[in-house]
Motif scaffolding. Structure first.
Motif, PDB file in Angstrom:
ATOM      1  N   THR A  60       0.853  -1.185   0.000  1.00 55.52           N
ATOM      2  CA  THR A  60       0.000   0.000   0.000  1.00 55.52           C
ATOM      3  C   THR A  60       0.892   1.239   0.000  1.00 55.52           C
ATOM      4  O   THR A  60       2.031   1.195   0.457  1.00 55.52           O
ATOM      5  N   GLY A  61       0.361   2.328  -0.515  1.00 53.35           N
ATOM      6  CA  GLY A  61       1.201   3.508  -0.678  1.00 53.35           C
ATOM      7  C   GLY A  61       2.375   3.208  -1.576  1.00 53.35           C
ATOM      8  O   GLY A  61       3.484   3.708  -1.374  1.00 53.35           O
ATOM      9  N   GLY A  62       2.137   2.380  -2.585  1.00 51.26           N
ATOM     10  CA  GLY A  62       3.226   1.824  -3.384  1.00 51.26           C
ATOM     11  C   GLY A  62       3.505   2.538  -4.679  1.00 51.26           C
ATOM     12  O   GLY A  62       4.076   1.929  -5.594  1.00 51.26           O
ATOM     13  N   GLY A  63       3.132   3.806  -4.780  1.00 55.09           N
ATOM     14  CA  GLY A  63       3.325   4.503  -6.040  1.00 55.09           C
ATOM     15  C   GLY A  63       4.440   5.514  -6.071  1.00 55.09           C
ATOM     16  O   GLY A  63       4.967   5.833  -7.143  1.00 55.09           O
ATOM     17  N   ARG A  64       4.825   6.017  -4.908  1.00 52.59           N
ATOM     18  CA  ARG A  64       5.831   7.074  -4.844  1.00 52.59           C
ATOM     19  C   ARG A  64       6.743   6.864  -3.638  1.00 52.59           C
ATOM     20  O   ARG A  64       6.454   6.081  -2.746  1.00 52.59           O
ATOM     21  N   GLY A  65       7.829   7.612  -3.605  1.00 53.87           N
ATOM     22  CA  GLY A  65       8.697   7.660  -2.438  1.00 53.87           C
ATOM     23  C   GLY A  65       9.164   6.299  -1.975  1.00 53.87           C
ATOM     24  O   GLY A  65       9.586   5.452  -2.768  1.00 53.87           O
ATOM     25  N   MET A  66       9.090   6.070  -0.662  1.00 56.58           N
ATOM     26  CA  MET A  66       9.553   4.807  -0.102  1.00 56.58           C
ATOM     27  C   MET A  66       8.770   3.623  -0.651  1.00 56.58           C
ATOM     28  O   MET A  66       9.343   2.562  -0.916  1.00 56.58           O
ATOM     29  N   GLY A  67       7.459   3.790  -0.827  1.00 57.02           N
ATOM     30  CA  GLY A  67       6.656   2.691  -1.335  1.00 57.02           C
ATOM     31  C   GLY A  67       7.075   2.259  -2.723  1.00 57.02           C
ATOM     32  O   GLY A  67       7.171   1.061  -3.020  1.00 57.02           O
ATOM     33  N   ALA A  68       7.340   3.234  -3.591  1.00 59.26           N
ATOM     34  CA  ALA A  68       7.780   2.906  -4.950  1.00 59.26           C
ATOM     35  C   ALA A  68       9.162   2.270  -4.939  1.00 59.26           C
ATOM     36  O   ALA A  68       9.428   1.330  -5.705  1.00 59.26           O
ATOM     37  N   ALA A  69      10.040   2.765  -4.083  1.00 65.72           N
ATOM     38  CA  ALA A  69      11.385   2.179  -3.994  1.00 65.72           C
ATOM     39  C   ALA A  69      11.316   0.733  -3.526  1.00 65.72           C
ATOM     40  O   ALA A  69      12.048  -0.132  -4.024  1.00 65.72           O
ATOM     41  N   ILE A  70      10.430   0.459  -2.576  1.00 65.56           N
ATOM     42  CA  ILE A  70      10.252  -0.916  -2.102  1.00 65.56           C
ATOM     43  C   ILE A  70       9.708  -1.790  -3.227  1.00 65.56           C
ATOM     44  O   ILE A  70      10.161  -2.928  -3.430  1.00 65.56           O
ATOM     45  N   ALA A  71       8.756  -1.262  -3.978  1.00 62.46           N
ATOM     46  CA  ALA A  71       8.190  -2.023  -5.096  1.00 62.46           C
ATOM     47  C   ALA A  71       9.274  -2.384  -6.111  1.00 62.46           C
ATOM     48  O   ALA A  71       9.351  -3.525  -6.580  1.00 62.46           O
ATOM     49  N   ARG A  72      10.108  -1.425  -6.460  1.00 59.60           N
ATOM     50  CA  ARG A  72      11.168  -1.692  -7.435  1.00 59.60           C
ATOM     51  C   ARG A  72      12.176  -2.704  -6.896  1.00 59.60           C
ATOM     52  O   ARG A  72      12.635  -3.592  -7.626  1.00 59.60           O
ATOM     53  N   ASP A  86      12.900  -6.379  -8.482  1.00 62.65           N
ATOM     54  CA  ASP A  86      14.240  -6.802  -8.890  1.00 62.65           C
ATOM     55  C   ASP A  86      14.633  -8.131  -8.250  1.00 62.65           C
ATOM     56  O   ASP A  86      15.483  -8.850  -8.780  1.00 62.65           O
ATOM     57  N   ARG A  87      14.011  -8.443  -7.107  1.00 68.58           N
ATOM     58  CA  ARG A  87      14.304  -9.702  -6.415  1.00 68.58           C
ATOM     59  C   ARG A  87      13.340 -10.824  -6.809  1.00 68.58           C
ATOM     60  O   ARG A  87      13.348 -11.889  -6.186  1.00 68.58           O
ATOM     61  N   GLY A  88      12.495 -10.558  -7.803  1.00 67.51           N
ATOM     62  CA  GLY A  88      11.653 -11.612  -8.344  1.00 67.51           C
ATOM     63  C   GLY A  88      10.230 -11.665  -7.856  1.00 67.51           C
ATOM     64  O   GLY A  88       9.489 -12.601  -8.195  1.00 67.51           O
ATOM     65  N   TYR A  89       9.804 -10.687  -7.075  1.00 66.05           N
ATOM     66  CA  TYR A  89       8.425 -10.678  -6.595  1.00 66.05           C
ATOM     67  C   TYR A  89       7.470 -10.219  -7.683  1.00 66.05           C
ATOM     68  O   TYR A  89       7.787  -9.333  -8.482  1.00 66.05           O
ATOM     69  N   ARG A  90       6.279 -10.802  -7.668  1.00 65.57           N
ATOM     70  CA  ARG A  90       5.148 -10.269  -8.411  1.00 65.57           C
ATOM     71  C   ARG A  90       4.388  -9.339  -7.479  1.00 65.57           C
ATOM     72  O   ARG A  90       4.271  -9.615  -6.281  1.00 65.57           O
ATOM     73  N   LEU A  91       3.849  -8.238  -8.008  1.00 66.02           N
ATOM     74  CA  LEU A  91       3.398  -7.147  -7.158  1.00 66.02           C
ATOM     75  C   LEU A  91       1.924  -6.809  -7.320  1.00 66.02           C
ATOM     76  O   LEU A  91       1.389  -6.828  -8.434  1.00 66.02           O
ATOM     77  N   GLY A  92       1.304  -6.454  -6.187  1.00 66.04           N
ATOM     78  CA  GLY A  92       0.004  -5.814  -6.149  1.00 66.04           C
ATOM     79  C   GLY A  92       0.170  -4.486  -5.433  1.00 66.04           C
ATOM     80  O   GLY A  92       0.507  -4.469  -4.247  1.00 66.04           O
ATOM     81  N   LEU A  93      -0.031  -3.382  -6.135  1.00 68.09           N
ATOM     82  CA  LEU A  93       0.257  -2.050  -5.606  1.00 68.09           C
ATOM     83  C   LEU A  93      -1.017  -1.219  -5.513  1.00 68.09           C
ATOM     84  O   LEU A  93      -1.921  -1.341  -6.341  1.00 68.09           O
ATOM     85  N   MET A  94      -1.055  -0.331  -4.527  1.00 63.38           N
ATOM     86  CA  MET A  94      -2.162   0.606  -4.389  1.00 63.38           C
ATOM     87  C   MET A  94      -1.647   1.931  -3.859  1.00 63.38           C
ATOM     88  O   MET A  94      -0.724   1.968  -3.032  1.00 63.38           O
ATOM     89  N   SER A  95      -2.233   3.028  -4.345  1.00 61.25           N
ATOM     90  CA  SER A  95      -1.953   4.354  -3.795  1.00 61.25           C
ATOM     91  C   SER A  95      -3.147   5.249  -4.079  1.00 61.25           C
ATOM     92  O   SER A  95      -3.946   4.965  -4.978  1.00 61.25           O
ATOM     93  N   PRO A  96      -3.293   6.343  -3.306  1.00 59.23           N
ATOM     94  CA  PRO A  96      -4.450   7.224  -3.505  1.00 59.23           C
ATOM     95  C   PRO A  96      -4.454   7.922  -4.863  1.00 59.23           C
ATOM     96  O   PRO A  96      -5.515   8.241  -5.386  1.00 59.23           O
ATOM     97  N   SER A  97      -3.285   8.167  -5.418  1.00 59.82           N
ATOM     98  CA  SER A  97      -3.197   8.765  -6.743  1.00 59.82           C
ATOM     99  C   SER A  97      -3.081   7.649  -7.782  1.00 59.82           C
ATOM    100  O   SER A  97      -3.132   6.464  -7.458  1.00 59.82           O
ATOM    101  N   GLY A  98      -2.887   7.991  -9.007  1.00 61.94           N
ATOM    102  CA  GLY A  98      -2.711   6.977 -10.034  1.00 61.94           C
ATOM    103  C   GLY A  98      -1.302   6.471 -10.164  1.00 61.94           C
ATOM    104  O   GLY A  98      -1.006   5.648 -11.050  1.00 61.94           O
ATOM    105  N   ALA A 112       0.504   4.382  -8.374  1.00 57.87           N
ATOM    106  CA  ALA A 112       0.688   2.932  -8.209  1.00 57.87           C
ATOM    107  C   ALA A 112       0.240   2.179  -9.449  1.00 57.87           C
ATOM    108  O   ALA A 112       0.839   1.160  -9.808  1.00 57.87           O
ATOM    109  N   VAL A 113      -0.797   2.671 -10.092  1.00 60.46           N
ATOM    110  CA  VAL A 113      -1.264   2.037 -11.324  1.00 60.46           C
ATOM    111  C   VAL A 113      -0.189   2.159 -12.398  1.00 60.46           C
ATOM    112  O   VAL A 113       0.110   1.191 -13.115  1.00 60.46           O
ATOM    113  N   GLU A 114       0.404   3.330 -12.508  1.00 57.37           N
ATOM    114  CA  GLU A 114       1.451   3.555 -13.504  1.00 57.37           C
ATOM    115  C   GLU A 114       2.683   2.698 -13.222  1.00 57.37           C
ATOM    116  O   GLU A 114       3.253   2.084 -14.132  1.00 57.37           O
ATOM    117  N   LEU A 115       3.102   2.643 -11.945  1.00 58.52           N
ATOM    118  CA  LEU A 115       4.281   1.857 -11.603  1.00 58.52           C
ATOM    119  C   LEU A 115       4.028   0.373 -11.811  1.00 58.52           C
ATOM    120  O   LEU A 115       4.906  -0.359 -12.304  1.00 58.52           O
TER     121      LEU A 115
END
Length: 237
Positions: free
Chosen positions: A13-25, A29-41, A43-46
């Motif tokens: 959650t909060g996975g579109g910008r800042g720390m959340g986006a860095a964690i997602a990336r 890179d370590r092989g995870y498949r991701l489900g992301l959400m953020s109040p703006s768009g 997370a959808v873009e990332l």
């Protein structure tokens, strides 16, 4: 082409910008498949960039959390890791903060953990394994009047982290809280670094790598901890 059908799945959650986006990336890179959400768009873009699932929604909304988990499980069939991450709730002078603003903070930072745990824990129990990281703040233990709602409820998130970890440790499900200090996801004043023993602000990459470690099997005997990643600014032993 590599088979990714058995790759681990992480929800952020909060996975579109800042720390959340860095964690997602980092997890991608370590092989995870991701489900992301953020109040703006964002997370959808990332998610589109990283080949994952992205929805627009708030961690403070029970329906949005359910939609994120449901969609992730529909596509991937499992959830191996969850990173609970949100921005700051409303702030203000301590006694001027309204009941409504305190409720927003509770929804964002405490009930979001409770609701996500209800949604995801059954899948982790079925899998026989799972890991959680709750991103809070060093100010949970060193409260600041600048962010009173955040400090109060992130301290509560730390308590919930311990309660959950005690309840599910024997089921091989771990939960830890990560407490960032001053991180470059925000635009800090130059003098901020002077408050930190390391004399610099931290990087979102450092938060991301610590999160990935805590979710990994390398941290398999770590649970129920509030882990400060703050350059030494907190004074607790």
């Amino acid at each position: 082409m590599n088979d990714t059908s058995q790759a681990p799945v992480a929800i952020i959650t909060g996975g579109g910008r800042g720390m959340g986006a860095a964690i997602a990336r980092e997890l991608h890179d370590r092989g995870y498949r991701l489900g992301l959400m953020s109040p703006s768009g964002s997370a959808v873009e990332l998610a589109a960039e990283l080949g994952g699932i992205g929805i627009k929604g708030s961690a403070g909304d029970a329906n949005d959390l359910e939609a994120l988990v449901t969609r992730t499980v529909q596509v991937y069939g499992r959830v191996d890791a969850v990173v609970n991450h949100t921005g700051h709730p409303p702030k203000g002078d301590l006694l001027d903060i309204t009941d409504e603003k305190w409720v927003i903070g509770n929804d964002l930072m405490v009930l979001s953990l409770v609701r996500m745990a209800r949604l995801v824990t059954p899948y982790m129990l079925k899998q026989g394994k799972g890991a959680w990281v709750n991103i809070t703040t060093f100010a949970a233990f060193e409260p600041s009047l600048i962010f009173p709602v955040s400090c109060a409820y992130r301290a509560a998130a730390g308590a919930y982290t311990k309660l959950y970890s005690d309840r599910y440790a024997a089921d091989n499900i771990r939960m830890n809280a990560l407490l960032p200090g001053f991180i470059d996801s925000l635009d800090h004043k130059p003098e901020t670094a002077d408050k930190v023993p390391m004399k610099r602000v931290g990087t979102i990459a450092e938060i991301a790598k610590t999160t990935a470690f805590l979710l990994s099997d390398d941290a398999g005997y770590i649970t129920g901890q509030n882990i400060r990643v703050d350059g030494g600014i907190t004074r607790h032993l």
